[in-house]
Design a protein around this motif. Sequence first.
Motif, mmCIF file in Angstrom:
data_model
loop_
_atom_site.group_PDB
_atom_site.id
_atom_site.type_symbol
_atom_site.label_atom_id
_atom_site.label_comp_id
_atom_site.label_asym_id
_atom_site.label_seq_id
_atom_site.Cartn_x
_atom_site.Cartn_y
_atom_site.Cartn_z
ATOM 1 N N MET A 59 -0.060 64.944 47.117
ATOM 2 C CA MET A 59 -0.001 65.820 45.745
ATOM 3 C C MET A 59 -0.933 66.250 45.583
ATOM 4 S SD MET A 59 2.108 64.589 42.459
ATOM 5 C CE MET A 59 2.524 63.707 42.848
ATOM 6 N N LEU A 60 -0.456 67.194 44.990
ATOM 7 C CA LEU A 60 -1.672 68.704 44.675
ATOM 8 C C LEU A 60 -1.810 69.119 43.344
ATOM 9 C CD1 LEU A 60 -2.874 71.514 46.362
ATOM 10 C CD2 LEU A 60 -0.629 72.310 46.470
ATOM 11 N N TRP A 61 -0.684 69.201 42.183
ATOM 12 C CA TRP A 61 -0.650 69.125 41.020
ATOM 13 C C TRP A 61 0.052 68.772 40.449
ATOM 14 C CZ3 TRP A 61 2.037 71.413 37.655
ATOM 15 C CH2 TRP A 61 1.543 71.998 36.018
ATOM 16 N N ILE A 62 -0.278 68.017 38.981
ATOM 17 C CA ILE A 62 0.444 67.756 38.148
ATOM 18 C C ILE A 62 0.431 67.862 36.879
ATOM 19 C CG2 ILE A 62 1.099 65.113 36.884
ATOM 20 C CD1 ILE A 62 0.110 64.215 39.417
ATOM 21 N N GLY A 63 1.603 68.932 36.046
ATOM 22 C CA GLY A 63 1.409 68.920 34.806
ATOM 23 C C GLY A 63 1.968 68.268 34.046
ATOM 24 N N GLU A 64 1.814 68.296 32.378
ATOM 25 C CA GLU A 64 1.543 67.844 31.712
ATOM 26 C C GLU A 64 2.958 68.002 31.270
ATOM 27 O OE1 GLU A 64 -0.848 67.786 28.100
ATOM 28 O OE2 GLU A 64 -2.786 68.017 29.132
ATOM 29 N N LYS A 65 3.988 67.805 30.583
ATOM 30 C CA LYS A 65 5.338 68.287 30.032
ATOM 31 C C LYS A 65 6.181 68.832 31.452
ATOM 32 C CE LYS A 65 3.872 68.808 24.957
ATOM 33 N NZ LYS A 65 3.810 69.722 24.444
ATOM 34 N N TRP B 61 -1.119 79.553 38.933
ATOM 35 C CA TRP B 61 -2.754 78.725 39.631
ATOM 36 C C TRP B 61 -2.755 78.588 40.691
ATOM 37 C CZ3 TRP B 61 -2.513 74.527 42.123
ATOM 38 C CH2 TRP B 61 -3.999 73.643 42.772
ATOM 39 N N PHE B 62 -2.152 78.253 41.550
ATOM 40 C CA PHE B 62 -1.754 78.769 42.956
ATOM 41 C C PHE B 62 -2.131 79.550 43.655
ATOM 42 C CE2 PHE B 62 0.106 76.959 47.350
ATOM 43 C CZ PHE B 62 -0.984 76.190 47.569
ATOM 44 N N GLY B 63 -1.472 80.502 43.270
ATOM 45 C CA GLY B 63 -1.660 81.517 43.550
ATOM 46 C C GLY B 63 -0.474 82.260 44.547
ATOM 47 N N LEU B 64 0.107 83.841 44.501
ATOM 48 C CA LEU B 64 1.290 84.112 45.186
ATOM 49 C C LEU B 64 0.630 84.176 46.501
ATOM 50 C CD1 LEU B 64 3.712 85.529 44.622
ATOM 51 C CD2 LEU B 64 2.342 87.929 45.094
ATOM 52 N N GLU B 65 -0.061 84.406 47.067
ATOM 53 C CA GLU B 65 -0.019 84.294 48.566
ATOM 54 C C GLU B 65 0.092 82.668 48.984
ATOM 55 O OE1 GLU B 65 -3.301 85.339 52.194
ATOM 56 O OE2 GLU B 65 -3.003 86.174 50.184
ATOM 57 N N ARG B 66 -0.563 81.789 48.907
ATOM 58 C CA ARG B 66 -0.435 80.308 49.276
ATOM 59 C C ARG B 66 1.245 80.038 48.629
ATOM 60 N NH1 ARG B 66 -5.611 76.896 46.501
ATOM 61 N NH2 ARG B 66 -4.575 78.326 44.997
#
Length: 83
Positions: free
Chosen positions: A1-7, A19-24
Amino acid sequence: MLWIGEKRTVKTLLRFFRWFGLERSLALEFICSDIWKPYLKVIAKKAAGALHILDRFHIMAHLGKAIDEVCAQEAKDSKKRKA
């Protein structure tokens, strides 16, 4: 799990990619999500090279619903043929 958003919104998912960025984002190899069409569209646009893995729970839920619908229709058709 890398990321969880609220909605559960397109805006929330887009926030992850910012947040993660274009290149990644372009370098992602795998992404797992549910089958919500807005997610599918955003992921296809922002991480086109990643293998998109759909979670089993939602696939099985859709499959179960489809099977129930077919069974219900078959039962109705069977009753009509007998009448």
